[in-house]
Design a protein around this motif. Structure first.
Motif, PDB file in Angstrom:
ATOM      1  N   ALA A 179      -0.406  11.542 -12.815  1.00 24.11           N
ATOM      2  CA  ALA A 179       0.469  11.775 -11.664  1.00 24.11           C
ATOM      3  C   ALA A 179       0.867  10.469 -10.990  1.00 24.11           C
ATOM      4  CB  ALA A 179      -0.216  12.706 -10.670  1.00 24.11           C
ATOM      5  N   VAL A 180      -0.035   9.503 -10.936  1.00 27.03           N
ATOM      6  CA  VAL A 180       0.300   8.195 -10.367  1.00 27.03           C
ATOM      7  C   VAL A 180       1.404   7.535 -11.181  1.00 27.03           C
ATOM      8  CG1 VAL A 180      -0.569   5.840 -10.007  1.00 27.03           C
ATOM      9  CG2 VAL A 180      -1.914   7.793  -9.224  1.00 27.03           C
ATOM     10  N   HIS A 221       0.853  -1.187   0.000  1.00 25.05           N
ATOM     11  CA  HIS A 221       0.000   0.000   0.000  1.00 25.05           C
ATOM     12  C   HIS A 221       0.889   1.237   0.000  1.00 25.05           C
ATOM     13  CE1 HIS A 221      -3.989  -1.847   1.102  1.00 25.05           C
ATOM     14  NE2 HIS A 221      -3.175  -2.837   1.405  1.00 25.05           N
ATOM     15  N   ARG A 222       0.546   2.224  -0.827  1.00 21.67           N
ATOM     16  CA  ARG A 222       1.313   3.462  -0.903  1.00 21.67           C
ATOM     17  C   ARG A 222       0.375   4.649  -1.064  1.00 21.67           C
ATOM     18  NH1 ARG A 222       5.955   2.829  -5.394  1.00 21.67           N
ATOM     19  NH2 ARG A 222       6.380   4.942  -4.637  1.00 21.67           N
ATOM     20  N   LEU A 223       0.830   5.792  -0.576  1.00 19.31           N
ATOM     21  CA  LEU A 223       0.183   7.067  -0.852  1.00 19.31           C
ATOM     22  C   LEU A 223       1.140   7.888  -1.697  1.00 19.31           C
ATOM     23  CD1 LEU A 223      -1.210   7.925   2.701  1.00 19.31           C
ATOM     24  CD2 LEU A 223      -2.513   7.065   0.755  1.00 19.31           C
ATOM     25  N   VAL A 224       0.670   8.381  -2.853  1.00 11.60           N
ATOM     26  CA  VAL A 224       1.526   9.167  -3.732  1.00 11.60           C
ATOM     27  C   VAL A 224       0.868  10.520  -3.982  1.00 11.60           C
ATOM     28  CG1 VAL A 224       2.492   7.108  -4.818  1.00 11.60           C
ATOM     29  CG2 VAL A 224       0.509   8.240  -5.866  1.00 11.60           C
ATOM     30  N   HIS A 258      -4.205   6.902  -2.946  1.00 11.79           N
ATOM     31  CA  HIS A 258      -3.846   5.616  -2.342  1.00 11.79           C
ATOM     32  C   HIS A 258      -3.834   4.568  -3.446  1.00 11.79           C
ATOM     33  CE1 HIS A 258      -5.300   1.744  -0.376  1.00 11.79           C
ATOM     34  NE2 HIS A 258      -4.073   1.896   0.075  1.00 11.79           N
ATOM     35  N   LEU A 259      -2.786   3.770  -3.449  1.00 12.53           N
ATOM     36  CA  LEU A 259      -2.697   2.687  -4.424  1.00 12.53           C
ATOM     37  C   LEU A 259      -2.187   1.423  -3.755  1.00 12.53           C
ATOM     38  CD1 LEU A 259       0.553   2.222  -5.246  1.00 12.53           C
ATOM     39  CD2 LEU A 259       0.156   4.411  -6.392  1.00 12.53           C
ATOM     40  N   VAL A 260      -2.470   0.320  -4.398  1.00  9.89           N
ATOM     41  CA  VAL A 260      -2.032  -0.995  -3.953  1.00  9.89           C
ATOM     42  C   VAL A 260      -1.308  -1.635  -5.121  1.00  9.89           C
ATOM     43  CG1 VAL A 260      -2.791  -3.238  -3.102  1.00  9.89           C
ATOM     44  CG2 VAL A 260      -3.970  -1.169  -2.358  1.00  9.89           C
ATOM     45  N   GLU A 261      -0.088  -2.120  -4.899  1.00  8.41           N
ATOM     46  CA  GLU A 261       0.670  -2.667  -6.018  1.00  8.41           C
ATOM     47  C   GLU A 261       1.221  -4.037  -5.688  1.00  8.41           C
ATOM     48  OE1 GLU A 261       4.524  -1.020  -7.340  1.00  8.41           O
ATOM     49  OE2 GLU A 261       4.396   0.292  -5.595  1.00  8.41           O
ATOM     50  N   GLN A 262       1.429  -4.802  -6.745  1.00  8.08           N
ATOM     51  CA  GLN A 262       1.987  -6.142  -6.632  1.00  8.08           C
ATOM     52  C   GLN A 262       2.730  -6.460  -7.924  1.00  8.08           C
ATOM     53  OE1 GLN A 262      -0.905  -9.058  -5.456  1.00  8.08           O
ATOM     54  NE2 GLN A 262       0.607 -10.625  -5.017  1.00  8.08           N
ATOM     55  N   GLY A 293       7.515   6.393 -11.068  1.00  3.69           N
ATOM     56  CA  GLY A 293       8.758   6.399 -11.809  1.00  3.69           C
ATOM     57  C   GLY A 293       8.647   5.849 -13.213  1.00  3.69           C
ATOM     58  N   GLU A 294       7.437   5.816 -13.746  1.00  2.04           N
ATOM     59  CA  GLU A 294       7.202   5.257 -15.073  1.00  2.04           C
ATOM     60  C   GLU A 294       6.873   6.369 -16.062  1.00  2.04           C
ATOM     61  OE1 GLU A 294       7.703   2.148 -15.652  1.00  2.04           O
ATOM     62  OE2 GLU A 294       7.497   1.144 -13.715  1.00  2.04           O
ATOM     63  N   ARG A 295       7.133   6.093 -17.334  1.00  2.00           N
ATOM     64  CA  ARG A 295       6.786   7.044 -18.394  1.00  2.00           C
ATOM     65  C   ARG A 295       5.448   6.725 -19.033  1.00  2.00           C
ATOM     66  NH1 ARG A 295      11.815   7.557 -22.358  1.00  2.00           N
ATOM     67  NH2 ARG A 295      10.400   9.118 -23.255  1.00  2.00           N
TER      68      ARG A 295
END
Length: 324
Positions: free
Chosen positions: A89-90, A10-13, A21-25, A95-97
């Motif tokens: 913005a997410v 879980h991250r807040l950006v 708020h996002l959830v990544e895997q 760090g992606e283009r």
């Protein structure tokens, strides 16, 4: 599959909303997953691990106004352009283009407009349940005003406070009802009052069935209800209250096709798909990059939760076929 059982981060950006708020895997090419109403990142719980296992960085967001993402007070903050800006913005914050974007319900419209407005950022687009239909036509409020008979739910949601007064005294019960009303195994029979409409002086709730659909466990319902009990319903409903703003904001894109490689999947019993069958038929013109299209028979609206294995297979096959 409650959140504490999932191997996710879980991250807040920072985004124009304030924070998202996002959830990544997983690791690999970015796949951004955008939910609809009334849901959250959690509606992608079946897709996150499978996309990660297939070699993708799967990221499910809470759209602004939902969950742990910021909820601006101004109703105009929920216009489509603002949601697209959040998605860009997410991607940047990660760090992606560029990213592939996939959406369900309102998320499908958000994904399509993200691809339309920001083609350099969103290189492919997947649409679930709600087909792409180009902008244009009459102002939405004028369409609602001309509808006869019972009131359409989108019109019902327009007036601030009105739907909230129905939902917020029993958020959990209302959510259970709408999930059941639009699920293949629990939706009302064809001869029953349509749960997409409100009778004079009535409510949506009175047309909802009483049982839970098979895809929705009590723990799952707890997750959804807990989020909306904390945030209230107004931020989520504000998306509906910006349709006239979107009509004006996006007039420069009237009639414009989405040209990126695309996927569409809808439920054979889902009104969001069947009512817009003409939009699906127009895909050779409006979605010329369509690589994969499927109608899942005997499936309702909550397609990636009702039929997760089939949707996962469709997504992974489509992603593998995209140009690198």
């Amino acid at each position: 599959m409650p959140p504490h059982t999932m191997n996710v981060t879980h991250r807040l950006v920072p985004t124009p909303a304030g924070r998202t708020h996002l959830v990544e895997q997983g690791t690999g090419p970015l796949v951004l997953l955008v939910h609809g109403f009334p849901e959250s990142w959690y509606s992608w719980r079946h897709q996150l691990p499978e996309l990660a296992a297939a070699g993708y960085r799967a990221v499910a967001i809470d759209v602004r106004g939902y969950g742990r993402s910021s909820a601006p007070a101004d109703p105009a903050a929920y216009r489509m352009r603002a949601l697209v800006e959040d998605n860009v913005a997410v991607v940047r914050a990660l760090g992606e283009r560029s990213a592939v974007i996939v959406g369900h319900d309102w998320g499908s419209a958000i994904a399509a407009d993200s691809a339309l407005l920001e083609p350099d950022v969103f290189r492919a687009v997947g649409l679930l349940s709600v087909p792409y239909a180009p902008h244009g036509g009459p102002r939405p409020s004028e369409v609602f005003a001309e509808m006869g008979g019972d009131e359409f739910y989108v019109s019902y949601f327009q007036e601030p406070g009105r739907a909230e007064a129905e939902i917020e005294p029993d958020v959990r019960g209302w959510l259970a009802g709408i999930y059941a009303a639009l699920s293949a195994d629990t939706m009302p029979p064809a001869d029953a009052p349509d749960p997409h409409f409100v009778g004079a002086g009535g409510t949506l709730r009175e047309r909802f069935p009483g049982e839970l659909p098979g895809w929705l466990g009590q723990d799952d319902l707890d997750v959804y209800a807990g989020e909306f009990e904390r945030t209230g319903m107004t931020p989520a409903l504000n998306r509906y209250r910006n349709m006239d703003r979107d009509w004006a904001d996006l007039a420069a894109f009237d009639g414009a096709p989405v040209r990126q490689p695309a996927l569409f999947a809808g439920g054979g019993l889902d009104a969001s798909t069947t009512w817009l069958s003409d939009a699906v038929a127009a895909y050779p013109t409006t979605l010329p990059g369509l690589l994969s299209s499927r109608i899942l028979e005997d499936c309702g609206h909550w397609i990636q939760q009702e039929r997760p294995a089939e949707i996962n297979e469709l997504l992974i096959d489509w992603l593998a076929a995209l140009p690198s």
